[in-house]
Scaffold this active site. Structure first.
Site, PDB file in Angstrom:
ATOM      1  N   PRO A  37       0.789  -1.243   0.000  1.00 43.13           N
ATOM      2  CG  PRO A  37       0.088  -0.878   2.210  1.00 43.13           C
ATOM      3  CD  PRO A  37       0.818  -1.872   1.338  1.00 43.13           C
ATOM      4  N   GLY A  91       3.732   2.145   1.910  1.00 37.88           N
ATOM      5  CA  GLY A  91       4.483   2.593   3.072  1.00 37.88           C
ATOM      6  C   GLY A  91       5.966   2.746   2.791  1.00 37.88           C
ATOM      7  CG  ASP A 141       4.143  -9.672 -13.535  1.00 35.90           C
ATOM      8  OD1 ASP A 141       4.942  -9.503 -12.587  1.00 35.90           O
ATOM      9  OD2 ASP A 141       4.031 -10.749 -14.143  1.00 35.90           O
ATOM     10  CB  CYS A 151       6.617  -9.514   5.888  1.00 34.91           C
ATOM     11  SG  CYS A 151       5.272  -9.875   4.734  1.00 34.91           S
TER      12      CYS A 151
END
Length: 433
Positions: A254, A256, A301, A373
């Site tokens: 998003p 950040g 992509d 992550c």
């Protein structure tokens, strides 16, 4: 009757059923929240997050209390009982209210024939207390495959990882360095009565003692700070940013990290932010506008460079790849219900493909930061090892960092109950010709 709002527990049961059927909480929870008055939404969110967090333990208990599984058309009642069990085991909600209101919610779901079962199961659960978990999957409330994978990958740490995943993550801020020094913003928080402290590793990070609504944060709407975990903030410390550079943030939504890059170095020539999801790119634009920043957004992509790249190579690339998200389960407990062991190998193939594709558009002398992550080595240092076998000129740079563990091909952060999420970083440089 058709216009009468459903009870909160019935709505929560519908959300948990949607997650079981493959929707993330970020997809199915917002429309559910809109069914309630503003003052009730935090409670519904807590119910849904908590039931997902403890789903595997609660589900094991419930299955042990049922003589046979409910029929598929009645599956929502199974989830209604899970919501009630979550409240009995992990909340301060009065027992009588949980029992009585869950029975009423069963009626509201047009399942009156199951009210007796619901009442009997929950009264027995209240009377007998929580059973001893039968295995580690129930004890730590994770899917069996994930427990075993973590046990294999992290034989000294797997219990701590699982326990950390079941804690609620702290609220962490990233100070906009173009607007405030961290100490200045800490002073503003203190004036606002918000207890906070500097993060250990991220230079612009602040961790709050307790979460607060963002509208309580000084100058939030004007771009003073963003909410971002400390581990995610570390990307800018690895990129060696300098004015005049052309920077790519691949898989950016998003946004950040896109914003963190722009805040960390004034005078960048251009920041290009790409994401495959057309639905998620507007969120990137919203974040940029709130922070008064500019980037070139592209829906594409990232691996298909022939469809979007203009031929001008990048000085810096941040490649935050799609991954299992196994390092951020405490923020997204639905991952434990959504992710399958069979997902990891295809994700690794995507990750390696992205690395290969974007390496080709990195300028000689440039730097690429690979990030996930995830806490699974298959997505992390093993990807870097595989990549370097095919790109023998790729130089692995060992960050001079006080955080994480040296994996021989990158650094791994494990989730810390009192601090950062689980994250992996590797830094690669392309030699000059």
């Amino acid at each position: 009757m058709g216009d009468q709002p459903q009870p909160m527990r019935a709505i929560a049961a519908g959300v948990i059923l949607a997650v079981e059927n493959g929707q993330s909480l970020s997809q199915c929870l917002p429309p559910a929240l809109n069914c309630l008055a503003v003052n009730d939404r935090a409670e519904l969110q807590a119910l849904c997050f908590g039931t997902c967090r403890w789903f595997h333990r609660l589900d094991a208990e419930l299955l042990g209390r049922l003589n046979k599984p409910l029929r598929k058309p009645d599956r929502i009642v199974h989830h209604l009982m899970l919501v009630a069990l979550f409240q009995l085991r992990f909340s301060q909600q009065a027992t009588y209210a949980v029992l009585n209101e869950t029975v009423e919610a069963c009626r509201a779901l047009a399942k009156p024939h199951l009210t007796g079962l619901v009442n009997g199961v929950l009264r027995a659960a209240e009377r007998e207390g929580a059973p001893e978990p039968g295995d580690d999957a129930a004890r730590f409330s994770h899917p069996h495959w994930m427990v075993e994978k973590l046990r294999h990958n992290w034989p000294e740490d797997w219990r701590q990882i699982l326990e950390a995943n079941n804690n609620q993550a702290p609220m962490t801020l990233r100070v906009n360095a173009l607007r405030f020094a961290r100490e200045e913003y800490l002073a503003l928080l203190a004036e606002a009565g918000i207890d906070a402290s500097p993060t250990r590793f991220a230079p612009y990070g602040i961790q709050l003692a307790r979460p607060v609504p963002v509208d309580r944060l000084p100058w939030f709407a004007d771009g003073a700070v963003s909410v971002q975990d400390e581990a995610a903030q570390l990307c800018t410390t690895l990129m060696d940013l300098a004015p005049g550079q052309r920077v790519l943030d691949a898989c950016a939504a998003p946004g950040g990290k896109t914003c963190a890059i722009l805040e960390a170095c004034a005078g960048l020539a251009e920041v290009v932010a790409i994401d495959e999801s057309a639905d998620r790119l507007p969120r990137v634009q919203e974040n940029l506008e709130r922070l008064d920043l500019n980037a070139t957004l592209k829906q594409a992509d990232a691996a298909a460079t022939d469809t979007w790249w203009d031929g001008d190579p990048f000085d810096r690339i941040l490649l935050d790849v799609p991954c299992s998200a196994s390092g951020v389960i405490r923020r997204h407990p639905d991952i434990k219900m959504l992710r399958r062991e069979s997902d990891v190998t295809p994700l690794a193939a995507v990750q390696l493909g992205l690395l290969d594709a974007l390496w080709a558009i990195l300028k000689p002398g440039g730097r690429l930061v690979y990030a996930t992550c995830s806490v699974f080595p298959q997505e992390n240092h093993r990807i870097i090892q595989r990549f370097r076998k095919g790109q023998t000129d790729a130089i692995l740079v060992e960050p001079q960092a006080l955080w994480g563990r040296d994996m021989g091909a990158g650094r791994q952060l494990l989730p810390d109950p009192d601090s950062h999420d689980g994250f992996f970083y590797a830094v690669l440089e392309k030699p000059e010709p």
